[in-house]
Design a protein around this motif. Sequence first.
Motif, mmCIF file in Angstrom:
data_model
loop_
_atom_site.group_PDB
_atom_site.id
_atom_site.type_symbol
_atom_site.label_atom_id
_atom_site.label_comp_id
_atom_site.label_asym_id
_atom_site.label_seq_id
_atom_site.Cartn_x
_atom_site.Cartn_y
_atom_site.Cartn_z
ATOM 1 N N LEU A 7 0.835 -1.194 0.000
ATOM 2 C CA LEU A 7 0.000 0.000 0.000
ATOM 3 C C LEU A 7 0.878 1.255 0.000
ATOM 4 N N LEU A 8 1.911 1.224 0.859
ATOM 5 C CA LEU A 8 2.702 2.435 1.067
ATOM 6 C C LEU A 8 3.614 2.754 -0.110
ATOM 7 N N VAL A 9 4.177 1.725 -0.732
ATOM 8 C CA VAL A 9 5.115 2.002 -1.826
ATOM 9 C C VAL A 9 4.429 2.756 -2.969
ATOM 10 N N PRO A 10 3.316 2.247 -3.519
ATOM 11 C CA PRO A 10 2.667 3.025 -4.588
ATOM 12 C C PRO A 10 2.186 4.396 -4.117
ATOM 13 N N LEU A 11 1.770 4.458 -2.857
ATOM 14 C CA LEU A 11 1.267 5.735 -2.343
ATOM 15 C C LEU A 11 2.391 6.779 -2.295
ATOM 16 N N PHE A 12 3.579 6.349 -1.852
ATOM 17 C CA PHE A 12 4.713 7.262 -1.792
ATOM 18 C C PHE A 12 5.131 7.712 -3.186
ATOM 19 N N ILE A 13 5.192 6.748 -4.101
ATOM 20 C CA ILE A 13 5.601 7.095 -5.465
ATOM 21 C C ILE A 13 4.649 8.134 -6.034
ATOM 22 N N SER A 14 3.360 7.876 -5.843
ATOM 23 C CA SER A 14 2.374 8.816 -6.369
ATOM 24 C C SER A 14 2.474 10.175 -5.679
ATOM 25 N N ALA A 15 2.738 10.170 -4.371
ATOM 26 C CA ALA A 15 2.841 11.448 -3.648
ATOM 27 C C ALA A 15 4.018 12.266 -4.175
ATOM 28 N N PHE A 16 5.127 11.591 -4.468
ATOM 29 C CA PHE A 16 6.286 12.311 -5.004
ATOM 30 C C PHE A 16 5.981 12.874 -6.388
ATOM 31 N N ARG A 17 5.273 12.089 -7.203
ATOM 32 C CA ARG A 17 4.930 12.579 -8.536
ATOM 33 C C ARG A 17 4.015 13.799 -8.430
ATOM 34 N N ARG A 18 3.045 13.698 -7.530
ATOM 35 C CA ARG A 18 2.149 14.835 -7.320
ATOM 36 C C ARG A 18 2.930 16.064 -6.871
ATOM 37 N N ALA A 19 3.891 15.855 -5.970
ATOM 38 C CA ALA A 19 4.672 16.990 -5.463
ATOM 39 C C ALA A 19 5.418 17.674 -6.608
ATOM 40 N N GLY A 20 5.999 16.866 -7.509
ATOM 41 C CA GLY A 20 6.704 17.433 -8.660
ATOM 42 C C GLY A 20 5.770 18.233 -9.545
ATOM 43 N N ASP A 21 4.614 17.643 -9.856
ATOM 44 C CA ASP A 21 3.603 18.334 -10.676
ATOM 45 C C ASP A 21 3.175 19.639 -10.022
ATOM 46 N N LEU A 22 2.919 19.557 -8.720
ATOM 47 C CA LEU A 22 2.391 20.724 -8.019
ATOM 48 C C LEU A 22 3.425 21.849 -8.000
ATOM 49 N N ALA A 23 4.686 21.482 -7.779
ATOM 50 C CA ALA A 23 5.738 22.509 -7.763
ATOM 51 C C ALA A 23 5.793 23.220 -9.110
ATOM 52 N N MET A 24 5.696 22.443 -10.187
ATOM 53 C CA MET A 24 5.711 23.019 -11.529
ATOM 54 C C MET A 24 4.506 23.943 -11.729
ATOM 55 N N ALA A 25 3.335 23.478 -11.307
ATOM 56 C CA ALA A 25 2.117 24.287 -11.484
ATOM 57 C C ALA A 25 2.191 25.562 -10.651
ATOM 58 N N MET A 26 2.757 25.468 -9.454
ATOM 59 C CA MET A 26 2.863 26.658 -8.606
ATOM 60 C C MET A 26 3.816 27.674 -9.224
ATOM 61 N N GLU A 27 4.913 27.183 -9.770
ATOM 62 C CA GLU A 27 5.857 28.084 -10.446
ATOM 63 C C GLU A 27 5.199 28.750 -11.638
ATOM 64 N N ALA A 28 4.428 27.957 -12.402
ATOM 65 C CA ALA A 28 3.752 28.516 -13.569
ATOM 66 C C ALA A 28 2.758 29.591 -13.147
ATOM 67 N N ARG A 29 2.281 29.508 -11.897
ATOM 68 C CA ARG A 29 1.349 30.531 -11.414
ATOM 69 C C ARG A 29 2.088 31.604 -10.623
#
Lengths: 284, 267
Positions: free
Chosen positions: B204-226
């Motif tokens: 459960l935790l491994v996929p959840l962590f991977i996804s959380a890191f991917r989300r963090a990367g996406d979010l950082a990019m989106a925040m910079e774009a804004r």
Amino acid sequence: MSETAHLQVRDLTYRYDPEAEAAIDGVSFSISRGEFVAVLGHNGSGKSTLAKLLNGLFLPSSGSVTVSGMATSDAGRTWDIRRTAGMVFQNPDNQLVATRVYDDVAFGLENIGVPSGEMPGRIDEALRLTGMLEHADRAPHLLSGGQKQRVAIAGILAMKPEALILDEATAMLDPQGRAEVLDTVLRLNRVQNITVVWITHFMEEAARAQRVLVMDHGRVVMDGGPKEIFSRVDLLRELRLDVPPMTRLAKLLRERGVDARLDVLNVEDMVEEVTRLCPSCLKN
Amino acid sequence: MLRDITLGQYYPVDSPVHRLDPRAKILLAFLYIIGVFLVKDLFMYLPVLLYLAMATWLARLPFPMMAKSLKPMRILIVFTFILNLFFGTGSRELLRLGSIVIWEEGLLNALHFTFRLILLVTGSSILTLTTPPVTLTDGLERLASPLRVIRFPAHEMAMMMTIALRFIPTLTEEADKIMKAQTARGADFETGNLMARARAMIPLLVPLFISAFRRAGDLAMAMEARCYRGGEGRTRLHVLKFSRRDLIAFLSMAGLFIILLLPGILK
Ligand SMILES: Nc1ncnc2c1ncn2[C@@H]1O[C@H](COP(=O)(O)OP(=O)(O)OP(=O)(O)O)[C@@H](O)[C@H]1O
Ligand SMILES: [Mg+2]
């Protein structure tokens, strides 16, 4: 620089890594103010990389990108450029920051230092333009995908952008959400004269643009109106791209010896074409 | 099972306490804590209790709800009481049961600890019951912002908390989905001993962590774009303003302090 070239790309090359193959490889084009341009290309052809170069999230390895006359390589203009060319990403869950729709739309305004008193007016206007005003107080995670993307668009709209870049903004949505988002953006393009770069895998969406760019291996290999582009079915197939369903139907008819034209994009075009070919077929 | 995670415990009614400035509420909670520790005589807990009851009533919070906020602490409260009662030493013997002696000082200590714990927990839960988490974050950021001169990352902390609040429901939903998917493939999260269950959490935790890191990367990019570039030069949608209401609240707290300090002054 002429005022009509809103987004200008010259000999643009971008490498993720100095040794790597160029992800964008010597691309030049210009987009006029108010144009709606769709960008097509199979996976890994460089669409997302191009999008991030257009608002200075990435800087050119060589060549140049100018937005409303500002070069993205000019570090002093980075924030002006990002506010001028707003960007919507693919995953609707990963671009909203706040726990309330209204506050999320405020995020960009807070970042660019808009005075507090000016914010509510701009937020309301942006939510109204995207049809999300009635959801202003809801939490983003309770919205549908299409609604989330419209909130993301509102967040950019509040910053009064001149261009919108959408990188597969509809890829993760159901058909209804896709239509919602595309209709919203088409309306903004028409009413607010906002320049749109619409990256997509859906041919029906590209068919509604004024102009289509096709990318392959980091280059722009086709550039023209949607009818012109989609009528070249064989070339597109070589580029591993599909054509809109009605264009495919026209192509199949042609292969069976019917003298159908290939520049049909949608059902209306097809009805017209069938009526032309066989006036008695569609009596009622 | 993951649906049970609730965030904060905000009780949404409109009351004078709800409408206090979050900075004022945080400072008041802080002063209240100091006040509780000022009590030297047991009977002086009475004014504190009265103050708490008044705040609860003004905040239109149901009293049973306040009692419920003590529930997670009940073991700790009983435990500290027993510990203080039996393991203290003193000079005046109160009771002797075989080898166990209960001293008067031990009993007093135990009572003090129990009262303090109860008053602290219920008191601070008034803060979280009457303030939405995001507003609380906002208030904390602005209270801590003078600390920026000593490089305390006030804005960054607040931004982190806001993002956490935004993403907890998203990640909870995702965890639920992964759990169902893994259960469908025969994973078992419910049975077995502690070790077995901990091991069952890995898929459960491994996929959840991977996804959380991917989300963090996406979010950082989106925040910079804004145009996000940290707290410098940022304006805020919500302007916090102290009002008469906040002044009155502080005066009431001053009143409580005078009552608590009076016995010491008179002596
Ligand atoms: N972060 C990265 N680091 C290194 N190489 C990358 C990175 N992102 C993309 N690439 C490479 O750059 C090229 C272009 O990728 P890009 O993401 O722009 O393609 P795309 O057209 O958006 O594809 P898709 O349709 O899958 O979104 C690909 O060869 C890809 O492997
Ligand atoms: Mg992409």
